[in-house]
Scaffold this active site. Sequence first.
Site, PDB file in Angstrom:
ATOM      1  N   LYS A   1       0.835  -1.205   0.000  1.00  0.00           N
ATOM      2  CA  LYS A   1       0.000   0.000   0.000  1.00  0.00           C
ATOM      3  C   LYS A   1       0.876   1.265   0.000  1.00  0.00           C
ATOM      4  O   LYS A   1       0.660   2.203  -0.776  1.00  0.00           O
ATOM      5  CB  LYS A   1      -0.836   0.018   1.283  1.00  0.00           C
ATOM      6  CG  LYS A   1      -2.321  -0.130   1.073  1.00  0.00           C
ATOM      7  CD  LYS A   1      -2.964  -0.073   2.451  1.00  0.00           C
ATOM      8  CE  LYS A   1      -4.427   0.214   2.337  1.00  0.00           C
ATOM      9  NZ  LYS A   1      -5.079   0.355   3.627  1.00  0.00           N
TER      10      LYS A   1
ATOM     11  N   CYS B   1     -20.459   0.819   6.894  1.00  0.00           N
ATOM     12  CA  CYS B   1     -20.835   1.537   8.116  1.00  0.00           C
ATOM     13  C   CYS B   1     -22.180   1.140   8.708  1.00  0.00           C
ATOM     14  O   CYS B   1     -22.252   0.712   9.854  1.00  0.00           O
ATOM     15  CB  CYS B   1     -20.823   3.038   7.853  1.00  0.00           C
ATOM     16  SG  CYS B   1     -19.169   3.687   7.714  1.00  0.00           S
TER      17      CYS B   1
HETATM   18  C1  UDX Z   1     -22.691   6.180   5.664  1.00  0.00           C
HETATM   19  C2  UDX Z   1     -23.072   7.546   6.263  1.00  0.00           C
HETATM   20  O1  UDX Z   1     -23.904   8.254   5.328  1.00  0.00           O
HETATM   21  C3  UDX Z   1     -21.829   8.351   6.592  1.00  0.00           C
HETATM   22  O2  UDX Z   1     -22.214   9.555   7.243  1.00  0.00           O
HETATM   23  C4  UDX Z   1     -20.942   7.515   7.533  1.00  0.00           C
HETATM   24  O3  UDX Z   1     -19.755   8.210   7.833  1.00  0.00           O
HETATM   25  C5  UDX Z   1     -20.621   6.174   6.903  1.00  0.00           C
HETATM   26  O4  UDX Z   1     -21.834   5.500   6.556  1.00  0.00           O
HETATM   27  P1  UDX Z   1     -21.844   5.269   3.292  1.00  0.00           P
HETATM   28  O5  UDX Z   1     -21.980   3.912   3.905  1.00  0.00           O
HETATM   29  O6  UDX Z   1     -20.610   5.613   2.568  1.00  0.00           O
HETATM   30  O7  UDX Z   1     -22.020   6.409   4.411  1.00  0.00           O
HETATM   31  O8  UDX Z   1     -23.038   5.454   2.254  1.00  0.00           O
HETATM   32  P2  UDX Z   1     -24.494   6.102   2.219  1.00  0.00           P
HETATM   33  O9  UDX Z   1     -24.573   6.986   1.053  1.00  0.00           O
HETATM   34  O10 UDX Z   1     -24.913   6.650   3.519  1.00  0.00           O
HETATM   35  O11 UDX Z   1     -25.370   4.799   1.875  1.00  0.00           O
HETATM   36  C6  UDX Z   1     -25.414   3.666   2.743  1.00  0.00           C
HETATM   37  C7  UDX Z   1     -26.337   2.614   2.183  1.00  0.00           C
HETATM   38  O12 UDX Z   1     -27.687   3.016   2.282  1.00  0.00           O
HETATM   39  C8  UDX Z   1     -26.110   2.275   0.717  1.00  0.00           C
HETATM   40  O13 UDX Z   1     -26.222   0.879   0.559  1.00  0.00           O
HETATM   41  C9  UDX Z   1     -27.233   2.987  -0.009  1.00  0.00           C
HETATM   42  O14 UDX Z   1     -27.595   2.334  -1.196  1.00  0.00           O
HETATM   43  C10 UDX Z   1     -28.350   2.882   1.036  1.00  0.00           C
HETATM   44  N1  UDX Z   1     -29.346   3.946   0.944  1.00  0.00           N
HETATM   45  C11 UDX Z   1     -29.003   5.251   1.193  1.00  0.00           C
HETATM   46  C12 UDX Z   1     -30.671   3.616   0.645  1.00  0.00           C
HETATM   47  O15 UDX Z   1     -31.009   2.445   0.425  1.00  0.00           O
HETATM   48  N2  UDX Z   1     -31.603   4.631   0.613  1.00  0.00           N
HETATM   49  C13 UDX Z   1     -31.296   5.923   0.871  1.00  0.00           C
HETATM   50  O16 UDX Z   1     -32.205   6.758   0.824  1.00  0.00           O
HETATM   51  C14 UDX Z   1     -29.949   6.251   1.155  1.00  0.00           C
END
Ligand code: UDX
Length: 430
Positions: free
Chosen positions: A35, A260
């Site tokens: 890395k 997350c």
């Molecule tokens: C999330 C949080 O948003 C962020 O603040 C934290 O630091 C890490 O976790 P992330 O996992 O990168 O971020 O993606 P995010 O855009 O939040 O989407 C998470 C999941 O939820 C995805 O699988 C997405 O497809 C799903 N999702 C999101 C939905 O199904 N519907 C929505 O309305 C929003």
Amino acid sequence: MKIAVIGTGYVGLVTGVVLADLGNDVICVDNDPVKLDKLRRGIPTIFEPGLEELMKRGLQGGFLRFEDSIVNAVRESDVIFIAVGTPPNADGTSDLRAVKIVASEIAKGIDSYKVVVNKSTVPVGSGDLVRDIIISHGVSEDLVDVVSNPEFLREGSAIYDTQHPDRIVIGTKRREAAIKLVEIYAPLERPMLITDIASAELIKYGANSFLAMKISFINAISRICEAAGADVADVAKGMGADTRIGSQFLQAGLGYGGSCFPKDVMALIRISEGLGYDFQLLNDVVAINDDQTLHFLRRLEAKLDGFDGKLIALLGLAFKPNTDDIRDAKSLQIIEYIVSKGGSVRGFDPVAGELVKEVHPELELAPSAYSVGDGADALILVTEWNEFRQLDLERLGEKMKRKLMFDGRRAYSKAAAQRAGFEYYTVGSN
Ligand code: UDX
């Protein structure tokens, strides 16, 4: 400010690169030589829009370095960010092994006052744990302060989110430590909230679990919509227009995945249990999320009279658009289900194809979106990459055996799909 960032995963690398771009002297530390070699040459180890350009700028400007020694980096720095992984244990609690090892190493490098910042998502009480580990190595109490400064970046927009956070949370016992963090973040000109350490740690879990709950809530509504002949997009729009609810994270689909939400919701359930509270609501959030994809697959299975001997095309494999991350991606659950029922799968993703194939060698990879459906009995839109939105649907279905589309993210209009000759089904409407 002289800063060390320990760990060059999503959070660490993005944090280090953005802080270097603000003019700080940043040393990013990792123990993986492969890395490090890439990073030193300006090649990002994760796919993230805008990262490469910022990394190159930091390296060329001399603001950013990549090193392997925590002890040396600590000696050279005023503030040390811990951004190592905290993966889930089998029971949903967080595995803090990496954090503990890093804390011990940090202790060895402390020869003057340092602020140690927990950026990894860690359970309530971890701030004290890190401090105790450092002090147990003989470091004098007045030489170290530990701060909880949770990260809220989303994959796919990590650079933007880090540069434009809605709020910056600083959890600490001491004013001096808070001031150092305020100085670092001041150029971003965003609201800052200074709290005690436990509150800061809980803000992260509370926020992520609440957002996951919003998604499960709208997905539960989507099930009622299907049964009642309503349309979840309209229901979500109407609900979200109430400013008390807000329109974000009300997109019904296959459920949430990623590194997350699944992990943090489970961790909060376990943290609550440990503190004597049964957070039943979050168990339901998880159950709804797990069932959402299964329900979708059962609908498709019924249309096909079973998956046995059928070929299913998967459009999109990453857990969400603009990332190559496949942790807890819904594509994995879908592949497992179809294959367990005797079907086969072919998939296409702009960046995550090979990664999914490593986990599921039975997945055939298509070279393009337009060829994924060749000879397939059905097509599932799994991840709504932007480049899929304007596809020529006639061409997409041209060589399919049966033009059956299951749109897991409501990315296409039913009318447009039907005009292209598809039988079209989606989440939350008939
Ligand atoms: C999330 C949080 O948003 C962020 O603040 C934290 O630091 C890490 O976790 P992330 O996992 O990168 O971020 O993606 P995010 O855009 O939040 O989407 C998470 C999941 O939820 C995805 O699988 C997405 O497809 C799903 N999702 C999101 C939905 O199904 N519907 C929505 O309305 C929003």
